[in-house]
Motif scaffolding. Structure first.
Motif, PDB file in Angstrom:
ATOM      1  N   VAL A  37      13.505 -51.113 -83.982  1.00 50.07           N
ATOM      2  CA  VAL A  37      12.724 -50.465 -85.029  1.00 50.07           C
ATOM      3  C   VAL A  37      12.562 -48.957 -84.779  1.00 50.07           C
ATOM      4  CG1 VAL A  37      10.458 -50.858 -83.982  1.00 50.07           C
ATOM      5  CG2 VAL A  37      10.674 -50.771 -86.469  1.00 50.07           C
ATOM      6  N   SER A  38      12.713 -48.527 -83.533  1.00 51.58           N
ATOM      7  CA  SER A  38      12.590 -47.101 -83.214  1.00 51.58           C
ATOM      8  C   SER A  38      13.920 -46.360 -83.351  1.00 51.58           C
ATOM      9  CB  SER A  38      12.052 -46.923 -81.793  1.00 51.58           C
ATOM     10  OG  SER A  38      12.983 -47.398 -80.837  1.00 51.58           O
ATOM     11  N   GLU A  39      14.977 -47.083 -83.673  1.00 49.79           N
ATOM     12  CA  GLU A  39      16.311 -46.481 -83.735  1.00 49.79           C
ATOM     13  C   GLU A  39      16.621 -46.000 -85.150  1.00 49.79           C
ATOM     14  OE1 GLU A  39      18.633 -49.709 -82.287  1.00 49.79           O
ATOM     15  OE2 GLU A  39      17.654 -49.699 -80.312  1.00 49.79           O
ATOM     16  N   GLY A  40      17.358 -44.913 -85.249  1.00 47.87           N
ATOM     17  CA  GLY A  40      17.670 -44.332 -86.547  1.00 47.87           C
ATOM     18  C   GLY A  40      16.484 -43.594 -87.114  1.00 47.87           C
ATOM     19  N   LEU A  41      16.662 -43.057 -88.344  1.00 47.89           N
ATOM     20  CA  LEU A  41      15.597 -42.331 -89.023  1.00 47.89           C
ATOM     21  C   LEU A  41      15.040 -41.242 -88.091  1.00 47.89           C
ATOM     22  CD1 LEU A  41      13.892 -45.453 -90.656  1.00 47.89           C
ATOM     23  CD2 LEU A  41      15.460 -43.851 -91.779  1.00 47.89           C
ATOM     24  N   CYS A  42      13.724 -41.208 -87.900  1.00 45.53           N
ATOM     25  CA  CYS A  42      13.133 -40.190 -87.025  1.00 45.53           C
ATOM     26  C   CYS A  42      13.504 -40.401 -85.566  1.00 45.53           C
ATOM     27  CB  CYS A  42      11.616 -40.169 -87.178  1.00 45.53           C
ATOM     28  SG  CYS A  42      11.031 -39.459 -88.740  1.00 45.53           S
ATOM     29  N   GLY A  43      13.840 -41.640 -85.209  1.00 43.44           N
ATOM     30  CA  GLY A  43      14.270 -41.905 -83.851  1.00 43.44           C
ATOM     31  C   GLY A  43      15.562 -41.199 -83.504  1.00 43.44           C
ATOM     32  N   CYS A  48      19.632 -36.846-103.001  1.00 38.65           N
ATOM     33  CA  CYS A  48      19.969 -35.964-101.875  1.00 38.65           C
ATOM     34  C   CYS A  48      20.353 -34.578-102.375  1.00 38.65           C
ATOM     35  CB  CYS A  48      21.106 -36.561-101.052  1.00 38.65           C
ATOM     36  SG  CYS A  48      20.647 -37.973-100.036  1.00 38.65           S
ATOM     37  N   LYS A  49      21.162 -34.536-103.432  1.00 36.90           N
ATOM     38  CA  LYS A  49      21.563 -33.250-104.003  1.00 36.90           C
ATOM     39  C   LYS A  49      20.354 -32.517-104.575  1.00 36.90           C
ATOM     40  CE  LYS A  49      26.284 -34.661-105.134  1.00 36.90           C
ATOM     41  NZ  LYS A  49      27.247 -35.041-106.212  1.00 36.90           N
ATOM     42  N   ARG A  50      19.450 -33.255-105.183  1.00 37.30           N
ATOM     43  CA  ARG A  50      18.237 -32.661-105.749  1.00 37.30           C
ATOM     44  C   ARG A  50      17.376 -32.042-104.643  1.00 37.30           C
ATOM     45  NH1 ARG A  50      13.605 -36.219-108.868  1.00 37.30           N
ATOM     46  NH2 ARG A  50      12.134 -34.526-109.333  1.00 37.30           N
ATOM     47  N   ILE A  51      17.271 -32.729-103.525  1.00 38.75           N
ATOM     48  CA  ILE A  51      16.453 -32.234-102.415  1.00 38.75           C
ATOM     49  C   ILE A  51      17.059 -30.976-101.801  1.00 38.75           C
ATOM     50  CG2 ILE A  51      15.687 -32.783-100.058  1.00 38.75           C
ATOM     51  CD1 ILE A  51      15.402 -35.725-101.042  1.00 38.75           C
ATOM     52  N   THR A  52      18.349 -31.023-101.523  1.00 43.06           N
ATOM     53  CA  THR A  52      18.989 -29.863-100.891  1.00 43.06           C
ATOM     54  C   THR A  52      19.036 -28.660-101.828  1.00 43.06           C
ATOM     55  OG1 THR A  52      21.168 -30.741-101.508  1.00 43.06           O
ATOM     56  CG2 THR A  52      20.348 -31.252 -99.301  1.00 43.06           C
ATOM     57  N   PHE A  98      15.605 -27.576 -99.272  1.00 44.51           N
ATOM     58  CA  PHE A  98      15.352 -28.378 -98.074  1.00 44.51           C
ATOM     59  C   PHE A  98      16.631 -28.537 -97.255  1.00 44.51           C
ATOM     60  CE2 PHE A  98      12.114 -29.721-101.026  1.00 44.51           C
ATOM     61  CZ  PHE A  98      11.007 -30.012-100.264  1.00 44.51           C
ATOM     62  N   GLN A  99      16.458 -28.697 -95.946  1.00 47.90           N
ATOM     63  CA  GLN A  99      17.531 -29.182 -95.081  1.00 47.90           C
ATOM     64  C   GLN A  99      17.254 -30.676 -94.856  1.00 47.90           C
ATOM     65  OE1 GLN A  99      16.840 -26.074 -91.918  1.00 47.90           O
ATOM     66  NE2 GLN A  99      19.070 -25.977 -91.984  1.00 47.90           N
ATOM     67  N   LEU A 100      18.032 -31.509 -95.511  1.00 46.39           N
ATOM     68  CA  LEU A 100      17.765 -32.939 -95.499  1.00 46.39           C
ATOM     69  C   LEU A 100      18.240 -33.578 -94.196  1.00 46.39           C
ATOM     70  CD1 LEU A 100      16.801 -35.439 -97.143  1.00 46.39           C
ATOM     71  CD2 LEU A 100      19.164 -35.643 -97.966  1.00 46.39           C
ATOM     72  N   GLU A 101      17.371 -34.363 -93.568  1.00 53.43           N
ATOM     73  CA  GLU A 101      17.751 -35.138 -92.379  1.00 53.43           C
ATOM     74  C   GLU A 101      18.196 -36.536 -92.779  1.00 53.43           C
ATOM     75  OE1 GLU A 101      14.798 -35.173 -89.331  1.00 53.43           O
ATOM     76  OE2 GLU A 101      14.961 -33.015 -88.956  1.00 53.43           O
ATOM     77  N   TYR A 102      17.414 -37.182 -93.616  1.00 53.96           N
ATOM     78  CA  TYR A 102      17.818 -38.503 -94.100  1.00 53.96           C
ATOM     79  C   TYR A 102      17.039 -38.860 -95.357  1.00 53.96           C
ATOM     80  CZ  TYR A 102      13.584 -40.253 -91.708  1.00 53.96           C
ATOM     81  OH  TYR A 102      12.296 -40.463 -91.281  1.00 53.96           O
ATOM     82  N   LEU A 128      11.169 -53.331-100.069  1.00 53.86           N
ATOM     83  CA  LEU A 128      11.960 -52.257 -99.479  1.00 53.86           C
ATOM     84  C   LEU A 128      11.070 -51.042 -99.250  1.00 53.86           C
ATOM     85  CD1 LEU A 128      15.058 -52.506-101.852  1.00 53.86           C
ATOM     86  CD2 LEU A 128      14.802 -53.575 -99.598  1.00 53.86           C
ATOM     87  N   VAL A 129      11.521 -50.153 -98.368  1.00 54.76           N
ATOM     88  CA  VAL A 129      10.833 -48.879 -98.182  1.00 54.76           C
ATOM     89  C   VAL A 129      11.878 -47.769 -98.254  1.00 54.76           C
ATOM     90  CG1 VAL A 129      10.959 -49.079 -95.647  1.00 54.76           C
ATOM     91  CG2 VAL A 129       9.314 -47.511 -96.707  1.00 54.76           C
ATOM     92  N   ILE A 130      11.561 -46.740 -99.003  1.00 60.38           N
ATOM     93  CA  ILE A 130      12.428 -45.567 -99.128  1.00 60.38           C
ATOM     94  C   ILE A 130      11.822 -44.483 -98.257  1.00 60.38           C
ATOM     95  CG2 ILE A 130      13.565 -44.009-100.742  1.00 60.38           C
ATOM     96  CD1 ILE A 130      12.171 -46.093-102.891  1.00 60.38           C
ATOM     97  N   LEU A 131      12.607 -43.967 -97.330  1.00 57.23           N
ATOM     98  CA  LEU A 131      12.093 -43.002 -96.358  1.00 57.23           C
ATOM     99  C   LEU A 131      12.886 -41.707 -96.422  1.00 57.23           C
ATOM    100  CD1 LEU A 131      12.606 -45.998 -94.542  1.00 57.23           C
ATOM    101  CD2 LEU A 131      10.605 -44.924 -93.510  1.00 57.23           C
TER     102      LEU A 131
END
Length: 285
Positions: free
Chosen positions: A114-120, A230-234, A238-242, A261-264
């Protein structure tokens, strides 16, 4: 509200509360408190008789290039807010109190999967440091319940997994994200944003809501859906991480477009790293 700085003093006071058959709650923070933190105190008061808050800026969850020294510290304002909110006990340890034998001697708690990926992935070692200090606070306070914010969704998932798998007898409550009127999730790091960045910041939440709405309507083309946002954010600076969709229970990767589901999202705006999430029951509109 009583304020203590040592483990011994804290245990004496919590021990007296237990003799009085009071249910004990813990709200662990790093200070610089805002309405989101106070909402955690409110949830704790709903489920317990004696609320312990901690303020400790934990060095081992900051990476070498992160903002440990610059992390905002507002002790006087924090104490006033906690007292007004009805907190019973504030634990204010220093680094030597929490790591008496130094960092090198400190056993580290690692919570796999659970700690892998995303902010991990973006912040290597962060969740090991966070899980270690939360586990230490659990051992120090020995609360019946603990309350954490859902804004830090992966953090909450890591804590829940740690509690389950280490058989820690504490009930974990997640408190809903508190937002500014324009939708921006409250965070201590929002204070780093300049006026222009602050005006752009709510776009992250808008994108999350749009993804959630599409999933609720039964959208099956998840790749295109995420690519558009993603295109909208950048394009908004923003510098998109994920930007990802995960299983809401355990944050596992999923190809499903229905269920819980969760959108992060995580992105940098200037020098400020922002995170947010929205939980959605997909396919239910």
């Amino acid at each position: 509200m009583v304020i203590v700085e040592t483990v011994l003093a804290l245990r004496k006071i919590v021990g007296r509360a237990r003799i009085e058959n009071k249910k004990v709650a813990l709200v662990a923070t790093m200070g610089n408190l805002h309405e989101g933190h106070i909402a955690l105190i409110d949830v704790a008061k709903q489920h317990a008789d004696f609320v312990v808050a901690t303020i400790f800026v934990n060095p081992i969850q900051f990476g070498p290039s992160e903002d440990l020294e610059k992390y905002p510290r507002t002790p006087d304002a924090d104490q006033a807010k906690l007292k007004e909110a009805g907190c019973d006990l504030l634990f204010l340890p220093d680094v030597a109190e929490m790591y008496p034998e130094g960092f090198e001697a400190q056993p580290i708690v690692s919570v796999p999967r659970v700690s892998e990926g995303l902010c991990g992935a973006a912040r290597p070692g962060h969740f090991n440091g966070m899980a270690t200090i939360v586990n230490k606070m659990f051992n120090v306070v020995q609360p019946d319940i603990a309350v954490f914010g859902e804004k830090d969704y992966q953090q909450l998932a890591v804590i829940r997994s740690m509690v389950r798998n280490l058989n820690i007898p504490i009930e974990i409550f997640g408190a809903p994200t508190v937002r500014a009127p324009d939708g921006l999730a409250l965070s201590s790091r929002n204070g780093y944003l300049n006026d222009q960045e602050r005006a752009a910041a709510p776009i992250l939440y808008q994108c999350l809501k749009d993804v959630a709405l599409s999933l609720q309507r039964g959208s099956l083309d998840v790749e295109q859906l995420l690519d558009e946002q993603c295109k909208r954010i950048t394009s908004s600076g923003f510098q998109l991480e994920y930007l990802e969709i995960r299983n809401a229970h355990d944050l596992s990767l999923t190809s499903e477009t229905s269920g819980n589901l969760v959108i992060l999202v995580a992105a940098r705006l200037g020098k400020t790293r922002l995170i947010d999430n929205v939980v959605v029951s997909a396919g239910e509109l």
